[in-house]
Motif scaffolding. Structure first.
Motif, PDB file in Angstrom:
ATOM      1  N   PHE A  28      92.866  -3.919 -25.572  1.00  0.00           N
ATOM      2  CA  PHE A  28      92.931  -4.227 -24.145  1.00  0.00           C
ATOM      3  C   PHE A  28      91.975  -5.360 -23.780  1.00  0.00           C
ATOM      4  O   PHE A  28      92.329  -6.259 -23.006  1.00  0.00           O
ATOM      5  N   ALA A  29      90.772  -5.331 -24.340  1.00  0.00           N
ATOM      6  CA  ALA A  29      89.797  -6.388 -24.040  1.00  0.00           C
ATOM      7  C   ALA A  29      90.306  -7.756 -24.478  1.00  0.00           C
ATOM      8  O   ALA A  29      90.047  -8.769 -23.821  1.00  0.00           O
ATOM      9  N   LYS A  30      91.045  -7.776 -25.576  1.00  0.00           N
ATOM     10  CA  LYS A  30      91.539  -9.043 -26.128  1.00  0.00           C
ATOM     11  C   LYS A  30      92.806  -9.526 -25.433  1.00  0.00           C
ATOM     12  O   LYS A  30      92.975 -10.732 -25.210  1.00  0.00           O
ATOM     13  N   THR A  31      93.687  -8.598 -25.067  1.00  0.00           N
ATOM     14  CA  THR A  31      95.009  -8.992 -24.566  1.00  0.00           C
ATOM     15  C   THR A  31      95.207  -8.762 -23.079  1.00  0.00           C
ATOM     16  O   THR A  31      96.079  -9.376 -22.469  1.00  0.00           O
ATOM     17  N   GLY A  32      94.441  -7.846 -22.480  1.00  0.00           N
ATOM     18  CA  GLY A  32      94.673  -7.474 -21.096  1.00  0.00           C
ATOM     19  C   GLY A  32      95.894  -6.587 -20.926  1.00  0.00           C
ATOM     20  O   GLY A  32      96.398  -6.409 -19.819  1.00  0.00           O
ATOM     21  N   ILE A  33      96.366  -5.997 -22.021  1.00  0.00           N
ATOM     22  CA  ILE A  33      97.586  -5.178 -22.012  1.00  0.00           C
ATOM     23  C   ILE A  33      97.239  -3.743 -22.392  1.00  0.00           C
ATOM     24  O   ILE A  33      96.560  -3.508 -23.391  1.00  0.00           O
ATOM     25  N   ARG A  34      97.719  -2.780 -21.582  1.00  0.00           N
ATOM     26  CA  ARG A  34      97.532  -1.363 -21.891  1.00  0.00           C
ATOM     27  C   ARG A  34      98.790  -0.751 -22.509  1.00  0.00           C
ATOM     28  O   ARG A  34      98.713   0.145 -23.341  1.00  0.00           O
ATOM     29  N   GLN A  35      99.940  -1.243 -22.096  1.00  0.00           N
ATOM     30  CA  GLN A  35     101.191  -0.757 -22.655  1.00  0.00           C
ATOM     31  C   GLN A  35     102.244  -1.849 -22.563  1.00  0.00           C
ATOM     32  O   GLN A  35     102.106  -2.801 -21.797  1.00  0.00           O
ATOM     33  N   ARG A  36     103.278  -1.702 -23.361  1.00  0.00           N
ATOM     34  CA  ARG A  36     104.414  -2.609 -23.311  1.00  0.00           C
ATOM     35  C   ARG A  36     105.683  -1.754 -23.430  1.00  0.00           C
ATOM     36  O   ARG A  36     105.662  -0.635 -23.971  1.00  0.00           O
ATOM     37  N   HIS A  37     106.787  -2.278 -22.903  1.00  0.00           N
ATOM     38  CA  HIS A  37     108.066  -1.571 -22.965  1.00  0.00           C
ATOM     39  C   HIS A  37     108.845  -2.067 -24.182  1.00  0.00           C
ATOM     40  O   HIS A  37     108.904  -3.273 -24.438  1.00  0.00           O
ATOM     41  N   VAL A  38     109.452  -1.143 -24.884  1.00  0.00           N
ATOM     42  CA  VAL A  38     110.108  -1.455 -26.155  1.00  0.00           C
ATOM     43  C   VAL A  38     111.555  -0.973 -26.116  1.00  0.00           C
ATOM     44  O   VAL A  38     111.826   0.200 -25.836  1.00  0.00           O
ATOM     45  N   SER A  39     112.471  -1.868 -26.397  1.00  0.00           N
ATOM     46  CA  SER A  39     113.888  -1.504 -26.407  1.00  0.00           C
ATOM     47  C   SER A  39     114.182  -0.519 -27.534  1.00  0.00           C
ATOM     48  O   SER A  39     113.585  -0.577 -28.609  1.00  0.00           O
ATOM     49  N   ALA A  40     115.113   0.370 -27.277  1.00  0.00           N
ATOM     50  CA  ALA A  40     115.549   1.318 -28.301  1.00  0.00           C
ATOM     51  C   ALA A  40     116.294   0.573 -29.405  1.00  0.00           C
ATOM     52  O   ALA A  40     116.788  -0.535 -29.197  1.00  0.00           O
ATOM     53  N   PRO A  41     116.398   1.173 -30.600  1.00  0.00           N
ATOM     54  CA  PRO A  41     117.050   0.485 -31.728  1.00  0.00           C
ATOM     55  C   PRO A  41     118.450  -0.024 -31.388  1.00  0.00           C
ATOM     56  O   PRO A  41     118.849  -1.107 -31.825  1.00  0.00           O
ATOM     57  N   GLU A  42     119.204   0.745 -30.601  1.00  0.00           N
ATOM     58  CA  GLU A  42     120.579   0.352 -30.271  1.00  0.00           C
ATOM     59  C   GLU A  42     120.653  -0.448 -28.971  1.00  0.00           C
ATOM     60  O   GLU A  42     121.740  -0.861 -28.564  1.00  0.00           O
ATOM     61  N   GLU A  43     119.521  -0.708 -28.336  1.00  0.00           N
ATOM     62  CA  GLU A  43     119.471  -1.393 -27.042  1.00  0.00           C
ATOM     63  C   GLU A  43     119.210  -2.886 -27.263  1.00  0.00           C
ATOM     64  O   GLU A  43     118.220  -3.263 -27.870  1.00  0.00           O
ATOM     65  N   THR A  44     120.090  -3.728 -26.752  1.00  0.00           N
ATOM     66  CA  THR A  44     119.994  -5.164 -26.999  1.00  0.00           C
ATOM     67  C   THR A  44     119.543  -5.911 -25.749  1.00  0.00           C
ATOM     68  O   THR A  44     119.487  -5.355 -24.642  1.00  0.00           O
ATOM     69  N   ALA A  45     119.285  -7.203 -25.937  1.00  0.00           N
ATOM     70  CA  ALA A  45     118.906  -8.044 -24.804  1.00  0.00           C
ATOM     71  C   ALA A  45     120.006  -8.075 -23.746  1.00  0.00           C
ATOM     72  O   ALA A  45     119.735  -8.091 -22.543  1.00  0.00           O
ATOM     73  N   LEU A  46     121.260  -8.084 -24.181  1.00  0.00           N
ATOM     74  CA  LEU A  46     122.371  -8.057 -23.232  1.00  0.00           C
ATOM     75  C   LEU A  46     122.388  -6.766 -22.420  1.00  0.00           C
ATOM     76  O   LEU A  46     122.714  -6.766 -21.226  1.00  0.00           O
ATOM     77  N   ASP A  47     122.031  -5.661 -23.047  1.00  0.00           N
ATOM     78  CA  ASP A  47     121.954  -4.392 -22.326  1.00  0.00           C
ATOM     79  C   ASP A  47     120.893  -4.469 -21.234  1.00  0.00           C
ATOM     80  O   ASP A  47     121.109  -4.024 -20.104  1.00  0.00           O
ATOM     81  N   LEU A  48     119.743  -5.031 -21.573  1.00  0.00           N
ATOM     82  CA  LEU A  48     118.671  -5.181 -20.585  1.00  0.00           C
ATOM     83  C   LEU A  48     119.104  -6.121 -19.474  1.00  0.00           C
ATOM     84  O   LEU A  48     118.831  -5.877 -18.292  1.00  0.00           O
ATOM     85  N   ALA A  49     119.770  -7.206 -19.846  1.00  0.00           N
ATOM     86  CA  ALA A  49     120.242  -8.180 -18.856  1.00  0.00           C
ATOM     87  C   ALA A  49     121.211  -7.529 -17.877  1.00  0.00           C
ATOM     88  O   ALA A  49     121.127  -7.741 -16.651  1.00  0.00           O
ATOM     89  N   PHE A  50     122.142  -6.750 -18.406  1.00  0.00           N
ATOM     90  CA  PHE A  50     123.121  -6.068 -17.550  1.00  0.00           C
ATOM     91  C   PHE A  50     122.425  -5.160 -16.543  1.00  0.00           C
ATOM     92  O   PHE A  50     122.731  -5.182 -15.340  1.00  0.00           O
ATOM     93  N   LYS A  51     121.460  -4.389 -17.006  1.00  0.00           N
ATOM     94  CA  LYS A  51     120.755  -3.467 -16.110  1.00  0.00           C
ATOM     95  C   LYS A  51     119.901  -4.220 -15.097  1.00  0.00           C
ATOM     96  O   LYS A  51     119.773  -3.792 -13.947  1.00  0.00           O
TER      97      LYS A  51
END
Length: 333
Positions: A28-51
């Protein structure tokens, strides 16, 4: 301008890395990030775009039949052939009398897409444009590559631009330096270096990060040096192009690369902390979606006010960089 975004439901916080011997507080001190969201194995960029688009349509009660152009930005396409924008058009149920173009532009993609959209609107080639950014970089990252896994998250954004938005989008500056292409690269992502058993061989670098040639490689020190050189110049250039001084800018929205880099840039350029947005603690670096996510949050929280000037500065893979200045106009209720 109307903006919404979508993040995958699965999250990965810094505690996940403790089992791998990566101290969460140090990350966290290095990146300023506590968590990130991760797509499921079957979830694609197009799926995210659609939603993301469906959320935009719901949030703003948008008439989908009015959309006559899609600019779709991703570096994690479902297909190289055919283009993804057309598939998204079909999934969304948009009209057939529509333009649909893919943009492979990474971290600078949103600002580039804004410039293209402005040109299409200003010349009346289109009247209602849907800009979509979406990336699933986590699928390129080796699970034992701490440097990249601790930074990148997945996500998508959707922006609707109409004819009356043109006057609120300022001029642009662009930059390109292809000599740095290898410093943010997935070597086997195209046809030049096809995947084979040799490209799958894993290597460990001096910092203990594991990856193969099939994974995302990023030379952090080289990217940092590039950023510190070119981003301050981009800020100066876009101010000069608009004949404005720094104090006339109300909000600075930079690509959310990582907290360490953003803080250095802010201090180097001399931007007041209260005007500088860092909004990645719960999302990570979502590549082409970082700037629209910040803009959406500024609008949602009413942090940005009518007629505020908002400077957008993007930079990253390519190398490429771009900047513009928006004048904010609230959406009508």
């Amino acid at each position: 301008m109307k903006i919404s975004y979508y993040l995958p439901s699965k999250t990965e916080d810094n505690q996940t890395f403790e089992a791998l011997g990566w101290p969460s507080k140090k990350i966290f001190a290095k990146t300023g990030i506590r968590q990130r969201h991760v797509s499921a194995p079957e979830e694609t960029a197009l799926d995210l775009a659609f939603k993301g688009c469906e959320r935009l349509f719901t949030d703003y009660d948008i008439d989908k039949t009015a959309i006559d152009y899609i600019l779709y930005c991703t570096q994690s396409p479902d297909f190289v052939i055919p283009g993804n924008a057309g598939i998204l058009q079909h999934r969304l149920g948009l009209p057939n009398a529509i333009g649909a173009v893919d943009i492979n532009q990474g971290c600078t993609g949103y600002v580039y897409a804004l410039s293209l959209a402005k040109g299409l609107l200003a010349t009346h080639q289109a009247h209602t444009i849907l800009i979509v950014t979406t990336d699933t970089y986590t699928k390129y990252i080796h699970p034992l590559d701490r440097a990249n896994r601790s930074i990148f998250g997945d996500g998508a954004s959707a922006t609707l631009l109409e004819q009356n938005d043109v006057e609120n989008i300022g001029q642009f500056i662009f930059g390109t330096d292809g000599s740095g292409a290898q410093n943010i690269c997935v070597k086997t992502s195209g046809l030049k270096y096809p995947k084979n058993p040799q490209t799958s061989i894993e290597h460990q670098d001096d910092s203990g990060n594991v990856r193969s040639e099939n994974n995302l490689h990023m030379n952090g020190s080289e990217v940092f040096s590039f950023t510190l050189e070119h981003v301050p110049q981009a800020v100066t250039a876009i101010l000069t192009k608009h004949n404005l001084s720094m104090d006339k800018i109300d909000h600075f929205v930079f690509h959310q690369a990582n907290g360490f880099m953003l803080t250095h840039l802010r201090d180097k350029i001399g931007i007041p902390e209260e005007k500088f947005s860092i909004c990645m603690e719960d999302t990570g670096n979502t590549v082409s979606s970082t700037i629209p996510i910040v803009l959406s949050e500024l609008m949602r929280t009413k942090t940005v006010k009518e007629n505020d000037r908002v400077m957008l500065v993007s930079f990253g893979v390519g190398y490429s960089w771009a900047a513009t200045i928006l004048t904010y106009k609230p959406n009508e209720d």
